[in-house]
Design an enzyme around this catalytic site. Structure first.
Site, PDB file in Angstrom:
ATOM      1  N   ASP A 189       0.791  -1.235   0.000  1.00  0.00           N
ATOM      2  CA  ASP A 189       0.000   0.000   0.000  1.00  0.00           C
ATOM      3  C   ASP A 189       0.817   1.276   0.000  1.00  0.00           C
ATOM      4  O   ASP A 189       0.252   2.365  -0.133  1.00  0.00           O
ATOM      5  CB  ASP A 189      -0.920   0.016   1.222  1.00  0.00           C
ATOM      6  CG  ASP A 189      -1.948  -1.106   1.185  1.00  0.00           C
ATOM      7  OD1 ASP A 189      -2.332  -1.503   0.078  1.00  0.00           O
ATOM      8  OD2 ASP A 189      -2.354  -1.566   2.271  1.00  0.00           O
ATOM      9  N   ARG A 269      -3.861   9.019  13.936  1.00  0.00           N
ATOM     10  CA  ARG A 269      -3.098   7.792  14.190  1.00  0.00           C
ATOM     11  C   ARG A 269      -1.687   8.093  14.698  1.00  0.00           C
ATOM     12  O   ARG A 269      -0.709   7.783  14.059  1.00  0.00           O
ATOM     13  CB  ARG A 269      -3.043   6.904  12.939  1.00  0.00           C
ATOM     14  CG  ARG A 269      -4.397   6.438  12.458  1.00  0.00           C
ATOM     15  CD  ARG A 269      -4.273   5.385  11.381  1.00  0.00           C
ATOM     16  NE  ARG A 269      -5.593   4.954  10.925  1.00  0.00           N
ATOM     17  CZ  ARG A 269      -5.811   3.979  10.039  1.00  0.00           C
ATOM     18  NH1 ARG A 269      -4.783   3.333   9.512  1.00  0.00           N
ATOM     19  NH2 ARG A 269      -7.043   3.661   9.681  1.00  0.00           N
TER      20      ARG A 269
END
Length: 394
Positions: A189, A269
């Site tokens: 990714d 995050r």
């Protein structure tokens, strides 16, 4: 390409005096300590005062703290030093002198350094093997605009002093892996550093920004990880700890996040935690957009002595704690606890009610002194990849 074995020199940790003592007593800090504020963090204090660091590189491995513990399995008389001299990359048949050659073609304990400044564009993700140290001190090393790093089912790995940015998604394909094994790797990714089913990993003094997916992901049963002294900036999803809401094995995950600088321009995050335990301690948060610390599936997070500076005009809430249950969002039995954190510009941390703070219960080799949160501007000032020169303190 240069590689050689070198005997393990006996080294003494340099005597360093914490020079600057400052005391500020803001009214918003509850239970302020009367002790002087630290100006050098526990990891940097261990090695950065040694002007002979380039000839005593293994000293670094004994300076790690937190769940990774001391990286003593990466040092010794049997370490093979390998110097990267060629910034090119061939994912399937790496040439001698390249980074991929050192990581995949050599065996045993490997300590990798760099001959000069380099921009390295990896054709595919670099699969880093066990007992490998990648040490960027003494050069400016950019891992950028291609694949980046993957640690898959490995142990005893140090990643230090690199600059990761613009990591791109990669299609499936063959890649040379550790032990000279040609492997089929699935699509990725665009993470900067992805840690999968691995243990005893130390990620220290790196600069990470502007990648396609996460900057650091720790997933699929990984544990005993320390992420320290890194500079995270200009990114959306910064750090993920825990693979997925249905991957129960991450309940055994233990990660220390310490002495890092988050910001500017980080969205969320920092970290997000699923299932496991994270000790988030002595970090500097220079704002956020969505949230700073969050998670799902009942993680335990001890936020200790961090400095949270809320964005001006943005969200002041630090935490996010929601699970998705079909079409419903439902609160869970979270254990998010704030201990001796310091809040500026209206920052707000919602601690869990009615639950005890879960201590990290470090061993002797993992433990370290937690600094006063008011000192974190100084303690994290040199977070990120350092510019070190031979013969002088780094």
């Amino acid at each position: 390409m240069v590689f050689f074995r070198d005997s393990w020199r006996s080294i003494s940790i340099p005597v360093i005096v914490i020079i600057l003592l400052a005391f500020v007593a803001p009214s918003s800090f509850a239970k302020a300590s009367a002790r002087p504020l630290m100006q050098v963090n526990a990891i940097d204090l261990c090695w950065r005062g040694n002007p002979n660091w380039s000839n005593q590189r293994q000293q670094l491995a004994m300076c790690s703290v937190g769940f990774a513990g001391k990286m003593k399995n990466n040092i010794g008389n049997d370490v093979l030093y390998y110097v990267v001299t060629d910034p090119s990359d061939d994912a399937v048949d790496p040439k001698p002198g390249t980074l991929r050659y050192g990581v995949t073609r050599l065996s045993g304990k490997i300590w990798i350094t760099f001959k000069r400044d380099m921009n390295i564009k990896l054709e595919k993700p670099l699969l880093v093997g066990s007992f490998t140290t990648i040490d960027g001190r003494g050069a400016s090393i950019h891992i950028a605009r291609g694949g980046c790093f993957m640690l898959d089912r490995v142990t005893n790995v140090i990643i230090h002093g690199l600059r990761f940015h613009h990591c791109r998604p990669q299609t499936a394909g063959d890649v040379m892996g550790p032990g000279s094994k040609l492997m089929r790797l699935g699509a990725t990714d665009g993470d900067a550093i992805r840690v999968v089913a691995s243990s005893k990993v130390w990620i220290d003094h790196n600069t990470l920004y502007k990648c396609e997916d996460g900057l650091i992901d720790v997933t699929l049963g990984s544990t005993n990880i320390t992420i320290s002294n890194n500079w995270f900036r200009d990114h959306d999803k910064v750090m993920l700890l825990g693979h997925a809401d249905d991957f129960h094995d991450d309940k055994n995950m233990k990660v220390t996040v310490v002495f890092n600088h988050f910001g500017p321009h980080c969205n969320q995050r920092m970290p997000r935690v699923r299932w496991g335990y994270a000790h988030v301690v002595n970090n500097m948060y220079q704002g956020w957009e969505h949230y700073a610390i969050g998670g799902s599936m009942n993680p335990s997070i001890k936020s200790e002595a961090n400095l949270f500076v809320a964005p001006t005009g943005g969200k002041k809430e630090i935490t996010l704690r929601l699970d998705y249950m079909g079409d419903q969002m439902e609160k869970k039995s979270w254990n998010f606890q704030s201990v001796r954190d310091y809040f500026e510009n209206g920052a707000l941390f919602r601690s869990s009610e009615g639950q005890a703070v879960i201590k990290p219960s470090y061993t002797k080799e993992q433990e370290f002194e937690v600094a006063d949160a008011r000192a974190l501007r100084s303690l994290t000032r040199s977070a990120g990849a350092l510019r070190c020169h031979e013969g002088v303190n780094c």
